[in-house]
Design an enzyme around this catalytic site. Structure first.
Site, PDB file in Angstrom:
ATOM      1  N   ASP A 161       0.856  -1.195   0.000  1.00  0.00           N
ATOM      2  CA  ASP A 161       0.000   0.000   0.000  1.00  0.00           C
ATOM      3  C   ASP A 161       0.888   1.239   0.000  1.00  0.00           C
ATOM      4  OD1 ASP A 161      -1.932   1.920   0.345  1.00  0.00           O
ATOM      5  OD2 ASP A 161      -2.544   1.298   2.338  1.00  0.00           O
ATOM      6  N   ASP A 216      -7.440  -8.607   6.040  1.00  0.00           N
ATOM      7  CA  ASP A 216      -8.444  -8.427   7.088  1.00  0.00           C
ATOM      8  C   ASP A 216      -9.028  -7.023   7.167  1.00  0.00           C
ATOM      9  OD1 ASP A 216      -5.994  -7.220   8.106  1.00  0.00           O
ATOM     10  OD2 ASP A 216      -7.072  -7.073   9.998  1.00  0.00           O
TER      11      ASP A 216
HETATM   12  P1  IMP Z   1       2.068  -0.652   3.640  1.00  0.00           P
HETATM   13  O1  IMP Z   1       3.160  -0.689   4.664  1.00  0.00           O
HETATM   14  O2  IMP Z   1       1.263   0.626   3.721  1.00  0.00           O
HETATM   15  O3  IMP Z   1       2.536  -0.930   2.238  1.00  0.00           O
HETATM   16  O4  IMP Z   1       1.029  -1.739   4.034  1.00  0.00           O
HETATM   17  C1  IMP Z   1       1.288  -3.051   3.968  1.00  0.00           C
HETATM   18  C2  IMP Z   1       0.480  -3.862   4.967  1.00  0.00           C
HETATM   19  O5  IMP Z   1      -0.719  -3.190   5.403  1.00  0.00           O
HETATM   20  C3  IMP Z   1       0.031  -5.105   4.293  1.00  0.00           C
HETATM   21  O6  IMP Z   1       0.950  -6.145   4.493  1.00  0.00           O
HETATM   22  C4  IMP Z   1      -1.320  -5.370   4.913  1.00  0.00           C
HETATM   23  O7  IMP Z   1      -1.174  -6.160   6.060  1.00  0.00           O
HETATM   24  C5  IMP Z   1      -1.843  -4.019   5.302  1.00  0.00           C
HETATM   25  N1  IMP Z   1      -2.751  -3.461   4.271  1.00  0.00           N
HETATM   26  C6  IMP Z   1      -2.495  -2.480   3.375  1.00  0.00           C
HETATM   27  N2  IMP Z   1      -3.545  -2.237   2.592  1.00  0.00           N
HETATM   28  C7  IMP Z   1      -4.507  -3.108   2.977  1.00  0.00           C
HETATM   29  C8  IMP Z   1      -5.845  -3.379   2.505  1.00  0.00           C
HETATM   30  O8  IMP Z   1      -6.377  -2.769   1.558  1.00  0.00           O
HETATM   31  N3  IMP Z   1      -6.508  -4.370   3.155  1.00  0.00           N
HETATM   32  C9  IMP Z   1      -5.980  -5.090   4.186  1.00  0.00           C
HETATM   33  N4  IMP Z   1      -4.733  -4.869   4.643  1.00  0.00           N
HETATM   34  C10 IMP Z   1      -4.008  -3.895   4.048  1.00  0.00           C
END
Ligand code: IMP
Length: 189
Positions: free
Chosen positions: A119, A174
């Site tokens: 994300d 989740d």
């Molecule tokens: P980042 O560090 O923002 O890239 O987020 C990564 C982590 O956040 C992922 O491994 C997920 O566990 C959680 N995450 C990010 N986006 C979503 C979503 O749309 N649904 C569920 N979990 C998410």
């Protein structure tokens, strides 16, 4: 619950109750893409001198990881790490914490990290920094989902699907620790 249709969250979901889950990636599409990714991965590692260690990032990747490794047709080892960046919210808290480290020694080994979704990219950044210091022989990253608005280009090695910048659930992902057991992936409207 009919898993093939759009779902509405009931009163047990507190502030999320009444929200609609719209189908984004049906089970069949997930299965076929995961199989293709596994073949690509098998092909990429088959000339390597030693079996790679596939590291799943908990909790979100547990279903993707188990489907993926069962479709990989070369010798692999499996381990897990757990990090947290979200708590129970649907947007990033901005910090990443390590909750469970790998058990094995990854020095001199081929490593493939398996994430559920990228994300903001903060989690990926954290993992990269942590694993780059370990003196691995090679280090690659796979993610099932990549949100389109991700700012940082990680040069991910394997991407399942590029998806719109929406909150998604199911197939391991989740909402406040629930809905991981849905067989398809839905976005919250
Ligand atoms: P980042 O560090 O923002 O890239 O987020 C990564 C982590 O956040 C992922 O491994 C997920 O566990 C959680 N995450 C990010 N986006 C979503 C979503 O749309 N649904 C569920 N979990 C998410």
């Amino acid at each position: 619950m009919n898993m093939d249709e759009n779902l509405v969250l009931n009163e047990n979901y507190g502030k999320h109750s009444g929200k609609k889950l719209k189908m984004l990636l049906p089970e069949k599409k997930l299965k076929s893409r995961v199989r293709d990714m596994a073949l690509e991965i098998s092909e990429g590692y088959k000339e390597k001198d030693a079996a790679p260690i596939v590291i799943g990032i908990l909790n979100g990747s547990f279903i993707f990881m188990s489907d993926l490794v069962r479709e990989i047709n070369i010798d692999v080892e499996v381990d897990f790490m757990r990090i947290a960046s979200y708590g129970n919210a649907t947007s990033s808290s901005g910090t990443v914490r390590m909750i469970k480290d790998i058990n094995c020694d990854i020095t001199g080994r081929h490593i493939l990290v398996v994430e559920d979704i990228v994300d903001t990219g903060l989690s990926m950044n954290f993992l990269k920094n942590r694993l780059e210091q370990a003196g691995t022989k090679s280090l690659k990253f796979a993610t099932l989902l990549m949100k389109e608005d991700t700012q940082i280009d990680f040069g991910m090695d394997y991407i399942g699907f590029n998806i719109p910048d929406k909150y998604v659930v199911g197939y391991g992902l989740d909402l406040a620790q629930r809905l991981r057991n849905l067989k398809s992936i839905y976005y919250i409207e």
